[in-house]
Design a protein around this motif. Structure first.
Motif, PDB file in Angstrom:
ATOM      1  N   PRO A 131     -18.053   3.673  -6.645  1.00  0.00           N
ATOM      2  CA  PRO A 131     -19.254   3.431  -5.830  1.00  0.00           C
ATOM      3  C   PRO A 131     -18.955   2.829  -4.454  1.00  0.00           C
ATOM      4  N   TYR A 132     -18.260   3.587  -3.626  1.00  0.00           N
ATOM      5  CA  TYR A 132     -17.987   3.122  -2.271  1.00  0.00           C
ATOM      6  C   TYR A 132     -19.284   3.116  -1.460  1.00  0.00           C
ATOM      7  N   ALA A 133     -19.464   2.077  -0.636  1.00  0.00           N
ATOM      8  CA  ALA A 133     -20.645   2.009   0.236  1.00  0.00           C
ATOM      9  C   ALA A 133     -20.452   2.870   1.480  1.00  0.00           C
ATOM     10  N   ALA A 134     -19.194   3.168   1.802  1.00  0.00           N
ATOM     11  CA  ALA A 134     -18.876   4.025   2.951  1.00  0.00           C
ATOM     12  C   ALA A 134     -18.017   5.181   2.450  1.00  0.00           C
ATOM     13  N   ILE A 135     -17.967   6.255   3.210  1.00  0.00           N
ATOM     14  CA  ILE A 135     -17.184   7.425   2.794  1.00  0.00           C
ATOM     15  C   ILE A 135     -15.686   7.119   2.930  1.00  0.00           C
ATOM     16  N   MET A 136     -14.959   7.305   1.831  1.00  0.00           N
ATOM     17  CA  MET A 136     -13.505   7.147   1.840  1.00  0.00           C
ATOM     18  C   MET A 136     -12.875   8.529   1.810  1.00  0.00           C
ATOM     19  N   GLU A 137     -11.788   8.697   2.551  1.00  0.00           N
ATOM     20  CA  GLU A 137     -11.155  10.003   2.683  1.00  0.00           C
ATOM     21  C   GLU A 137      -9.661   9.918   2.353  1.00  0.00           C
ATOM     22  N   PRO A 138      -9.344   9.804   1.065  1.00  0.00           N
ATOM     23  CA  PRO A 138      -7.934   9.660   0.683  1.00  0.00           C
ATOM     24  C   PRO A 138      -7.075  10.849   1.091  1.00  0.00           C
ATOM     25  N   PHE A 161       0.833  -1.199   0.000  1.00  0.00           N
ATOM     26  CA  PHE A 161       0.000   0.000   0.000  1.00  0.00           C
ATOM     27  C   PHE A 161       0.872   1.255   0.000  1.00  0.00           C
ATOM     28  N   ARG A 162       1.934   1.243   0.784  1.00  0.00           N
ATOM     29  CA  ARG A 162       2.846   2.398   0.839  1.00  0.00           C
ATOM     30  C   ARG A 162       3.527   2.612  -0.509  1.00  0.00           C
ATOM     31  N   ARG A 163       3.834   1.517  -1.194  1.00  0.00           N
ATOM     32  CA  ARG A 163       4.461   1.608  -2.519  1.00  0.00           C
ATOM     33  C   ARG A 163       3.489   2.251  -3.532  1.00  0.00           C
ATOM     34  N   ILE A 164       2.215   1.861  -3.443  1.00  0.00           N
ATOM     35  CA  ILE A 164       1.192   2.447  -4.327  1.00  0.00           C
ATOM     36  C   ILE A 164       1.054   3.938  -4.020  1.00  0.00           C
ATOM     37  N   PHE A 165       1.066   4.270  -2.724  1.00  0.00           N
ATOM     38  CA  PHE A 165       0.956   5.675  -2.331  1.00  0.00           C
ATOM     39  C   PHE A 165       2.131   6.481  -2.865  1.00  0.00           C
ATOM     40  N   ALA A 166       3.334   5.928  -2.760  1.00  0.00           N
ATOM     41  CA  ALA A 166       4.533   6.634  -3.240  1.00  0.00           C
ATOM     42  C   ALA A 166       4.432   6.908  -4.733  1.00  0.00           C
ATOM     43  N   GLU A 167       3.870   5.966  -5.462  1.00  0.00           N
ATOM     44  CA  GLU A 167       3.689   6.157  -6.905  1.00  0.00           C
ATOM     45  C   GLU A 167       2.645   7.251  -7.175  1.00  0.00           C
ATOM     46  N   ALA A 168       1.559   7.241  -6.395  1.00  0.00           N
ATOM     47  CA  ALA A 168       0.519   8.264  -6.538  1.00  0.00           C
ATOM     48  C   ALA A 168       1.087   9.655  -6.276  1.00  0.00           C
ATOM     49  N   GLU A 169       2.016   9.716  -5.334  1.00  0.00           N
ATOM     50  CA  GLU A 169       2.643  10.992  -4.953  1.00  0.00           C
ATOM     51  C   GLU A 169       3.521  11.527  -6.079  1.00  0.00           C
ATOM     52  N   ARG A 170       4.154  10.615  -6.821  1.00  0.00           N
ATOM     53  CA  ARG A 170       5.044  11.021  -7.919  1.00  0.00           C
ATOM     54  C   ARG A 170       4.272  11.493  -9.157  1.00  0.00           C
ATOM     55  N   MET A 171       3.022  11.082  -9.272  1.00  0.00           N
ATOM     56  CA  MET A 171       2.213  11.436 -10.436  1.00  0.00           C
ATOM     57  C   MET A 171       1.745  12.886 -10.357  1.00  0.00           C
ATOM     58  N   ARG A 172       1.433  13.452 -11.510  1.00  0.00           N
ATOM     59  CA  ARG A 172       0.886  14.810 -11.536  1.00  0.00           C
ATOM     60  C   ARG A 172      -0.534  14.811 -10.985  1.00  0.00           C
ATOM     61  N   GLY A 173      -0.941  15.948 -10.437  1.00  0.00           N
ATOM     62  CA  GLY A 173      -2.311  16.056  -9.953  1.00  0.00           C
ATOM     63  C   GLY A 173      -2.439  15.759  -8.468  1.00  0.00           C
ATOM     64  N   LEU A 207      -4.198   8.061  -5.941  1.00  0.00           N
ATOM     65  CA  LEU A 207      -4.195   6.833  -5.142  1.00  0.00           C
ATOM     66  C   LEU A 207      -5.430   5.984  -5.447  1.00  0.00           C
ATOM     67  N   ILE A 208      -6.598   6.636  -5.487  1.00  0.00           N
ATOM     68  CA  ILE A 208      -7.842   5.919  -5.796  1.00  0.00           C
ATOM     69  C   ILE A 208      -7.763   5.318  -7.197  1.00  0.00           C
ATOM     70  N   GLY A 209      -7.264   6.096  -8.146  1.00  0.00           N
ATOM     71  CA  GLY A 209      -7.137   5.612  -9.525  1.00  0.00           C
ATOM     72  C   GLY A 209      -6.256   4.381  -9.615  1.00  0.00           C
ATOM     73  N   LEU A 210      -5.129   4.387  -8.902  1.00  0.00           N
ATOM     74  CA  LEU A 210      -4.209   3.235  -8.937  1.00  0.00           C
ATOM     75  C   LEU A 210      -4.841   2.008  -8.284  1.00  0.00           C
ATOM     76  N   LEU A 211      -5.558   2.211  -7.186  1.00  0.00           N
ATOM     77  CA  LEU A 211      -6.210   1.086  -6.507  1.00  0.00           C
ATOM     78  C   LEU A 211      -7.308   0.472  -7.382  1.00  0.00           C
ATOM     79  N   GLU A 212      -8.042   1.329  -8.100  1.00  0.00           N
ATOM     80  CA  GLU A 212      -9.112   0.834  -8.963  1.00  0.00           C
ATOM     81  C   GLU A 212      -8.585   0.152 -10.217  1.00  0.00           C
ATOM     82  N   ARG A 213      -7.321   0.337 -10.510  1.00  0.00           N
ATOM     83  CA  ARG A 213      -6.718  -0.326 -11.678  1.00  0.00           C
ATOM     84  C   ARG A 213      -6.144  -1.695 -11.340  1.00  0.00           C
ATOM     85  N   ARG A 214      -6.191  -2.078 -10.080  1.00  0.00           N
ATOM     86  CA  ARG A 214      -5.770  -3.429  -9.715  1.00  0.00           C
ATOM     87  C   ARG A 214      -6.704  -4.444 -10.385  1.00  0.00           C
TER      88      ARG A 214
END
Length: 206
Positions: A189-196, A70-82, A88-95
């Motif tokens: 479509p999260y059933a609960a509120i997610m707060e990235p 998860f930390r590795r995915i986050f680090a990649e999200a941090e390096r991306m623009r935007g 982070l959500i985009g990368l997780l949904e691409r799994r």
């Protein structure tokens, strides 16, 4: 009860929320936490506690992703623009397991991981058995022909509790799906509120 099923329900109880929107979630019956002290009134949570909880909830939602991964995915999200949280959500949904779950080929994200690991899924005609495999926009995901009559598959397709989101095109008659685009937080479509954004704050301080 299998380890995966019990883990799924433990996550719900620990979070105090039905994070997948499943009708069998124990939170539907008992909103308090697990254990003998679960019914005690909870005090006000610190900023750290709130951020940690947001991270644990997001990790748990995607099948209790290991912290290192998860930390590795986050680090990649941090390096991306935007925006890092949106990335982070985009990368997780691409799994791959997430896409299999979104396409309603299986009833739960835990079943999706197992389904992929057991070799039931093809990506662009090639067998892929790595749940964390990252799909690209336009990729076609399909269930192997030999696996199309599995009970778990037939059960999932009939589920009324969730719909296929518009960033995945699914054809259940052919057991195929296409990953159309990377979603933003508002599309998922999260059933609960997610707060990235709280996850971003957590890693910024720790």
């Amino acid at each position: 009860m299998t380890r995966r099923t019990s883990a799924k329900y433990k996550i719900d109880r620990r979070m105090g929320e039905n994070i997948w929107g499943r009708p069998k979630s124990p939170v539907n019956r008992r909103e308090y936490g697990p254990g003998q002290h679960g019914q005690r009134r909870r005090g006000k949570m610190s900023d750290f506690g709130t951020q940690l909880r947001a991270k644990q909830k997001l990790k748990g939602y995607y099948g209790d992703v290991p912290e290192k991964q998860f930390r590795r995915i986050f680090a990649e999200a941090e390096r991306m623009r935007g925006d890092t949280g949106e990335n982070l959500i985009g990368l997780l949904e691409r799994r791959l397991d997430a896409v299999v779950y979104r396409a309603k080929f299986v009833p739960t994200i835990f079943a999706a991981r197992q389904f992929v690991n057991h070799g039931h899924v093809l990506v662009n005609g090639q067998r892929v058995n790595i749940a964390s495999y990252r799909v690209s926009e336009g990729d076609v995901i399909e269930v192997r022909e030999k696996s199309r009559q599995l009970a778990v598959l037939l059960e999932a397709v009939q589920l009324a509790e969730r719909d296929v989101p518009d960033y995945v095109e699914a054809d259940h008659s052919k057991m195929t799906a296409r990953f159309v685009r990377t979603p933003s937080l508002g599309d998922v479509p999260y059933a609960a509120i997610m707060e990235p954004h709280l996850v971003v704050e957590f890693y910024a301080k720790n």
